[in-house]
Design a protein around this motif. Sequence first.
Motif, mmCIF file in Angstrom:
data_model
loop_
_atom_site.group_PDB
_atom_site.id
_atom_site.type_symbol
_atom_site.label_atom_id
_atom_site.label_comp_id
_atom_site.label_asym_id
_atom_site.label_seq_id
_atom_site.Cartn_x
_atom_site.Cartn_y
_atom_site.Cartn_z
ATOM 1 N N VAL A 39 8.592 4.703 8.270
ATOM 2 C CA VAL A 39 7.665 3.903 7.478
ATOM 3 C C VAL A 39 6.396 4.719 7.274
ATOM 4 N N ALA A 40 5.928 4.818 6.028
ATOM 5 C CA ALA A 40 4.713 5.584 5.743
ATOM 6 C C ALA A 40 3.544 5.025 6.557
ATOM 7 N N PRO A 41 2.703 5.899 7.132
ATOM 8 C CA PRO A 41 1.598 5.417 7.978
ATOM 9 C C PRO A 41 0.741 4.348 7.313
ATOM 10 N N GLU A 42 0.479 4.493 6.012
ATOM 11 C CA GLU A 42 -0.372 3.514 5.332
ATOM 12 C C GLU A 42 0.321 2.164 5.137
ATOM 13 N N GLN A 43 1.650 2.125 5.362
ATOM 14 C CA GLN A 43 2.395 0.877 5.217
ATOM 15 C C GLN A 43 2.635 0.182 6.557
ATOM 16 N N ARG A 44 2.231 0.813 7.656
ATOM 17 C CA ARG A 44 2.493 0.236 8.978
ATOM 18 C C ARG A 44 1.538 -0.921 9.248
ATOM 19 N N HIS A 45 2.102 -2.021 9.688
ATOM 20 C CA HIS A 45 1.315 -3.238 9.876
ATOM 21 C C HIS A 45 2.009 -4.132 10.900
ATOM 22 N N VAL A 46 1.292 -5.125 11.375
ATOM 23 C CA VAL A 46 1.857 -6.136 12.273
ATOM 24 C C VAL A 46 2.118 -7.386 11.443
ATOM 25 N N THR A 47 3.380 -7.715 11.221
ATOM 26 C CA THR A 47 3.711 -8.908 10.444
ATOM 27 C C THR A 47 3.455 -10.153 11.289
ATOM 28 N N LEU A 48 2.608 -11.028 10.785
ATOM 29 C CA LEU A 48 2.327 -12.290 11.466
ATOM 30 C C LEU A 48 3.292 -13.378 11.011
ATOM 31 N N ALA A 49 3.608 -13.401 9.717
ATOM 32 C CA ALA A 49 4.527 -14.389 9.157
ATOM 33 C C ALA A 49 5.056 -13.844 7.843
ATOM 34 N N PHE A 50 6.349 -14.069 7.590
ATOM 35 C CA PHE A 50 6.959 -13.650 6.330
ATOM 36 C C PHE A 50 7.317 -14.902 5.550
ATOM 37 N N TYR A 51 6.851 -14.975 4.298
ATOM 38 C CA TYR A 51 7.033 -16.187 3.502
ATOM 39 C C TYR A 51 8.114 -16.053 2.432
ATOM 40 N N GLY A 52 8.576 -14.825 2.175
ATOM 41 C CA GLY A 52 9.572 -14.643 1.126
ATOM 42 C C GLY A 52 8.968 -14.849 -0.251
ATOM 43 N N GLU A 53 9.807 -15.281 -1.188
ATOM 44 C CA GLU A 53 9.348 -15.484 -2.563
ATOM 45 C C GLU A 53 8.542 -16.781 -2.664
ATOM 46 N N VAL A 54 7.290 -16.649 -3.040
ATOM 47 C CA VAL A 54 6.381 -17.798 -3.153
ATOM 48 C C VAL A 54 6.009 -17.977 -4.626
ATOM 49 N N PRO A 55 6.160 -19.174 -5.197
ATOM 50 C CA PRO A 55 5.778 -19.399 -6.594
ATOM 51 C C PRO A 55 4.300 -19.101 -6.817
ATOM 52 N N ASP A 56 3.968 -18.542 -7.988
ATOM 53 C CA ASP A 56 2.570 -18.229 -8.295
ATOM 54 C C ASP A 56 1.677 -19.456 -8.147
ATOM 55 N N GLY A 57 2.207 -20.618 -8.505
ATOM 56 C CA GLY A 57 1.405 -21.832 -8.454
ATOM 57 C C GLY A 57 1.054 -22.291 -7.060
ATOM 58 N N ALA A 58 1.758 -21.739 -6.049
ATOM 59 C CA ALA A 58 1.494 -22.128 -4.663
ATOM 60 C C ALA A 58 0.567 -21.141 -3.955
ATOM 61 N N LEU A 59 0.149 -20.094 -4.664
ATOM 62 C CA LEU A 59 -0.651 -19.048 -4.018
ATOM 63 C C LEU A 59 -1.980 -19.586 -3.499
#
Length: 211
Positions: A39-59
């Motif tokens: 994984v590229a260093p700039e992409q490394r992160h701690v995932t807290l929650a994964f939501y999957g595909e979220v409708p734009d209207g729910a953002l």
Amino acid sequence: MRLFASLRPPAAALDHLHQALVGVEPVPLDDGPPPLRWVAPEQRHVTLAFYGEVPDGALDDLTDALAAVAAGTTPMRVQVTGAGVFSGATLWMGVRAVDDERALVRLMADAEAAGEGISRLEPRDRHRAHLTVARLSAREQRETAQRRRRSRSRRATRPAAVDLPAIAHALSVYRGPVWEARGLELVQSRLGAGRGGGPQHEVVASFPLGH
């Protein structure tokens, strides 16, 4: 939008980790592609929650919910420490809150709950914060599966190009610098749009902790 909530380690912590990973990178056995996809260093992160595909209207609803989670969470001192393997194919580094071992687990649960009624994914019970650093290449995963089938039939097998459990064991003693997590991010993941065909991550919103 394919979304997740995350903590992003500072550059100093990522640089320190990178130096440790360079020391355990396997050497390919032939002229083929590397057996591990880092994984590229700039992409490394701690995932807290994964939501999957979220409708734009729910953002807006999701950002409001995450803002409330962040406001109710005190900044915490965090450290990357230890390592492990998921499903025989993914190398991860552990992440812990230094002063309260349960603080990150609570934050993950709260971030997961922020997606209730918005995310179409089933909630997951998260007990260990982690940072994914590498995955076996598609070729190596296929060859690993073939080796398992051949070993069951007692046929000779080509040696593995990479021993992921051994790498995790070598990294199990790793202790990174302590850093203070002061905010969480809502991130959009675009599959296949990043370097080498990996995902590209774009921060949608940032939320300071304790405000």
